[in-house]
Write an enzyme that holds these catalytic residues in place. Structure first.
Site, short mmCIF file in Angstrom:
data_model
loop_
_atom_site.label_atom_id
_atom_site.label_comp_id
_atom_site.label_asym_id
_atom_site.label_seq_id
_atom_site.Cartn_x
_atom_site.Cartn_y
_atom_site.Cartn_z
N LYS A 121 0.06 -7.38 8.75
CA LYS A 121 -0.68 -6.78 7.64
C LYS A 121 -0.43 -7.54 6.35
CE LYS A 121 0.68 -3.77 4.86
NZ LYS A 121 1.29 -2.61 4.17
N ASP A 139 -3.92 -1.36 6.83
CA ASP A 139 -2.85 -0.43 6.47
C ASP A 139 -3.27 0.97 6.92
OD1 ASP A 139 -4.79 0.35 4.68
OD2 ASP A 139 -3.56 0.09 2.89
#
Length: 213
Positions: A121, A139
């Site tokens: 991420k 996320d």
């Protein structure tokens, strides 16, 4: 409504209602963005933006942070979540940048993920924000909003969501689409109580249609 039609309508709405969408983290260099993103895990951007000015001033370069002690760094970030772990990650990332990359920020996902504290991420955030690459950082907001709207179906993990979004969103708008979904999840499609009354996507949202049959 087909998946292709839903994506088309969602993209059309975001392009009209949120033409400019970007990170809410404050930063001045790619190195400082990296620090801010590492710190932002399970913490609000508002909190991170409160602590980073002093941190950035104290450590303007990877070399300066790599030479710092954990005790020194901890004092700057002690108000964020998991400060001990994040202290180790910040110093560790700076050391790897200096020792393996000559103090320069790598611009590919594999090398970014060699940095302590950097998972897929965070690496995708860097690729998207700094280099405007077609990287979708997933996320909790992106994961939740994608599933609620119906852009994904029964995604088991962030990687599945990332692949589905990248397969259906044109490459040139993936960087901004990442922020569309984050900001929509942060301010409208909230975790506990989505604000459907103030959402312009109810006409195509799978969640809204299911809840209002």
């Amino acid at each position: 409504m087909t998946v292709k039609q839903r994506y088309a309508e969602v993209i059309k709405w975001f392009q009209a209602s949120m033409p400019v969408a970007e990170t809410e983290l404050h930063y001045d260099t790619p190195f400082h963005l990296l620090l801010a993103v590492i710190l932002s895990a399970q913490c609000t951007d508002k909190r991170i933006n409160m602590v980073t000015p002093a941190l950035f001033a104290a450590y303007p370069t990877p070399e300066s942070l790599a030479a710092a002690s954990p005790e020194e760094v901890y004092e700057y970030i002690k108000s964020v979540s998991y400060p001990n772990n994040k202290t180790r990650s910040l110093i560790g990332a700076a050391k790897v940048l200096v020792e393996e990359f000559g103090g320069e920020m790598p611009s590919d996902i594999d090398n970014l993920m060699k940095l302590p504290g950097v998972g897929r991420k965070t690496a995708n955030v860097m690729l998207s924000v700094v280099w405007n690459k077609a990287a979708m950082a997933v996320d909790t907001h992106v994961f939740r909003v994608s599933e609620r709207i119906g852009l994904t179906t029964n995604s088991k993990n962030p990687l599945q969501t990332e692949k589905a979004l990248c397969a259906n969103i044109p490459e040139d708008i993936i960087p901004v689409a990442h922020h569309w979904l984050i900001l929509h999840g942060r301010y409208v499609c909230k975790a506990r109580r989505p604000d459907c009354l103030n959402c312009g996507l109810t006409g195509v949202c799978r969640y809204f249609q299911r809840e209002n049959k």
